[in-house]
Design a protein around this motif. Structure first.
Motif, mmCIF file in Angstrom:
data_model
loop_
_atom_site.group_PDB
_atom_site.id
_atom_site.type_symbol
_atom_site.label_atom_id
_atom_site.label_comp_id
_atom_site.label_asym_id
_atom_site.label_seq_id
_atom_site.Cartn_x
_atom_site.Cartn_y
_atom_site.Cartn_z
ATOM 1 N N GLU A 140 0.971 -1.128 0.108
ATOM 2 C CA GLU A 140 0.074 -0.064 0.006
ATOM 3 C C GLU A 140 0.875 1.229 0.081
ATOM 4 N N LEU A 141 0.502 2.164 -0.913
ATOM 5 C CA LEU A 141 1.144 3.389 -0.871
ATOM 6 C C LEU A 141 0.754 4.430 0.095
ATOM 7 N N GLN A 142 1.409 4.843 1.134
ATOM 8 C CA GLN A 142 0.892 5.763 2.242
ATOM 9 C C GLN A 142 0.794 6.950 1.481
ATOM 10 N N ALA A 143 -0.167 7.951 2.112
ATOM 11 C CA ALA A 143 -0.112 9.373 1.828
ATOM 12 C C ALA A 143 1.014 9.873 1.962
ATOM 13 N N SER A 144 1.776 9.684 3.226
ATOM 14 C CA SER A 144 2.749 10.466 3.408
ATOM 15 C C SER A 144 4.135 9.875 2.674
ATOM 16 N N GLU A 145 4.028 8.865 2.179
ATOM 17 C CA GLU A 145 5.051 8.248 1.236
ATOM 18 C C GLU A 145 5.055 8.870 -0.191
ATOM 19 N N ARG A 146 3.924 9.033 -0.513
ATOM 20 C CA ARG A 146 3.452 9.765 -1.867
ATOM 21 C C ARG A 146 3.824 11.217 -1.858
ATOM 22 N N GLN A 147 3.574 11.834 -0.675
ATOM 23 C CA GLN A 147 3.983 13.180 -0.505
ATOM 24 C C GLN A 147 5.367 13.407 -0.781
ATOM 25 N N VAL A 148 6.260 12.499 0.174
ATOM 26 C CA VAL A 148 7.775 12.612 -0.102
ATOM 27 C C VAL A 148 8.131 12.429 -1.314
ATOM 28 N N ILE A 149 7.657 11.225 -2.345
ATOM 29 C CA ILE A 149 7.964 11.081 -3.605
ATOM 30 C C ILE A 149 7.452 12.252 -4.611
ATOM 31 N N ALA A 150 6.332 12.987 -4.258
ATOM 32 C CA ALA A 150 6.036 13.987 -5.019
ATOM 33 C C ALA A 150 6.919 15.212 -4.883
ATOM 34 N N ARG A 151 7.383 15.484 -3.694
ATOM 35 C CA ARG A 151 8.451 16.507 -3.348
ATOM 36 C C ARG A 151 9.763 16.186 -4.102
ATOM 37 N N ILE A 152 10.140 14.897 -4.058
ATOM 38 C CA ILE A 152 11.339 14.765 -4.647
ATOM 39 C C ILE A 152 11.132 14.626 -6.079
ATOM 40 N N ALA A 153 10.023 14.279 -6.627
ATOM 41 C CA ALA A 153 10.089 14.225 -8.223
ATOM 42 C C ALA A 153 9.860 15.872 -8.521
ATOM 43 N N GLN A 154 9.251 16.684 -7.788
ATOM 44 C CA GLN A 154 9.333 18.211 -8.155
ATOM 45 C C GLN A 154 10.738 18.622 -8.118
ATOM 46 N N TYR A 155 11.529 18.349 -7.023
ATOM 47 C CA TYR A 155 12.763 19.052 -6.941
ATOM 48 C C TYR A 155 13.752 18.397 -8.032
ATOM 49 N N LEU A 156 13.417 17.189 -8.442
ATOM 50 C CA LEU A 156 14.017 16.503 -9.510
ATOM 51 C C LEU A 156 13.977 17.011 -11.008
ATOM 52 N N GLY A 157 12.863 17.943 -11.092
ATOM 53 C CA GLY A 157 12.394 18.568 -12.379
ATOM 54 C C GLY A 157 11.439 17.727 -13.222
ATOM 55 N N LEU A 158 10.782 16.847 -12.518
ATOM 56 C CA LEU A 158 9.705 16.058 -13.133
ATOM 57 C C LEU A 158 8.411 16.742 -13.419
ATOM 58 N N ASN A 159 7.876 16.807 -14.388
ATOM 59 C CA ASN A 159 6.347 17.418 -14.571
ATOM 60 C C ASN A 159 5.480 16.403 -14.051
ATOM 61 N N GLN A 160 4.187 16.854 -13.697
ATOM 62 C CA GLN A 160 3.188 16.045 -13.324
ATOM 63 C C GLN A 160 2.519 14.949 -13.924
ATOM 64 N N HIS A 161 2.887 14.889 -15.430
ATOM 65 C CA HIS A 161 2.554 13.879 -16.165
ATOM 66 C C HIS A 161 3.519 12.729 -15.938
ATOM 67 N N ASP A 162 4.725 12.973 -15.947
ATOM 68 C CA ASP A 162 5.737 11.961 -15.498
ATOM 69 C C ASP A 162 5.628 11.341 -14.138
ATOM 70 N N PHE A 163 5.222 12.157 -13.213
ATOM 71 C CA PHE A 163 4.993 11.622 -11.842
ATOM 72 C C PHE A 163 3.703 10.572 -11.814
ATOM 73 N N ASN A 164 2.788 11.263 -12.337
ATOM 74 C CA ASN A 164 1.719 10.286 -12.571
ATOM 75 C C ASN A 164 1.963 8.937 -13.196
ATOM 76 N N ARG A 165 2.676 9.152 -14.295
ATOM 77 C CA ARG A 165 2.837 7.888 -15.154
ATOM 78 C C ARG A 165 3.611 6.951 -14.306
ATOM 79 N N GLN A 166 4.765 7.571 -13.558
ATOM 80 C CA GLN A 166 5.508 6.444 -12.881
ATOM 81 C C GLN A 166 4.601 5.716 -11.643
ATOM 82 N N GLU A 167 3.716 6.448 -11.030
ATOM 83 C CA GLU A 167 2.922 6.101 -10.326
ATOM 84 C C GLU A 167 2.123 4.958 -10.831
ATOM 85 N N LEU A 168 1.576 5.322 -11.743
ATOM 86 C CA LEU A 168 0.324 4.371 -12.335
ATOM 87 C C LEU A 168 1.238 3.031 -12.798
#
Length: 242
Positions: A140-168
């Protein structure tokens, strides 16, 4: 070659040398630097491969701690990755280094800034994919884990589509994956938009861009690329796109 050492977060000194260096902790000293620089036969490891693995070590430690506990299933996932990367004999040594890093608190923004500065976008996308696979290791993906990954993705320069695609694509589910989501589109997209989106993803996700980062990284990229191809082929068949 740039070399510098700074204190981050809870007191772990990260020594960076070369591109990302190896994001090495003073807490584990030169032994980790030596380990990270050599392959199973004692030969030199390309800096791009070393940087990728070391970046994962640091960022994965942050995701594992995101929900306030360290789950054994997540640790097992990391241990298995180390077996694939370094072989059985070296995996235990690598994992002992990792557990020491988990106990530290490096500054997320500083680590990500170094990774973004020196690693290709394709490599950064693969890092986020690995982090999602890690977070799902306990089922299970915890909300806190997703939040950290979202921050990492943002800081690494990924756009929202690439973030969503990796999650999917890393979600452990038997449900059908929506091909429109994979391509970052909706069902209202025109055929021309479908073709255009696919062409852009081919350039961004092609495994050839990850040569030199290690065989396992390339294999994972190939798996992602096949899923993108499958989504496009499904839409072409449904829409009659030639």
């Amino acid at each position: 070659m740039k070399r510098w050492t700074t204190w981050l977060g809870g007191g772990l000194g990260w020594a960076l040398g070369g591109p990302v260096g190896a994001l090495l902790g003073a807490a584990v000293g030169n032994a980790l630097s030596d380990f990270w620089s050599k392959d199973n036969e004692g030969g030199a490891v390309p800096s791009s491969e070393r940087d990728f693995h070391a970046s994962l070590l640091v960022l994965a430690s942050m995701v594992i701690k995101a929900d306030g506990k360290v789950d054994e299933r997540e640790l097992s996932f990391v241990r298995e990755q180390f077996r694939q990367w370094f072989g059985v004999e070296r995996a235990n040594e690598a994992f002992s280094f990792f557990k020491k890093v988990v106990q530290e608190q490096p500054a997320l923004t500083t680590v990500c800034a170094e990774v973004r500065r020196h690693m290709s976008l394709q490599g950064r996308i693969q890092i986020v994919g690995f982090l999602f696979a890690l977070a799902y290791a306990d089922g299970e993906l915890q909300a806190s884990e997703r939040q950290v990954i979202a921050r990492i993705a943002q800081y690494l320069g990924l756009n929202q589509h690439d973030f969503n695609r990796q999650e999917l694509l890393h979600r452990p589910t038997v449900q059908r994956i929506d091909p429109y989501e994979v391509l970052g589109l909706t069902a209202a997209a025109t055929d021309a938009e479908v073709k255009s989106a696919y062409r852009k993803l081919v350039k961004k996700y092609h495994p050839d861009a990850l040569q030199g980062m290690g065989e396992d990284v390339v294999k994972e990229a190939e798996s992602t690329f096949r899923q993108i191809q499958a989504a496009y082929e499904e839409l072409c068949a449904a829409r009659g796109i030639k």
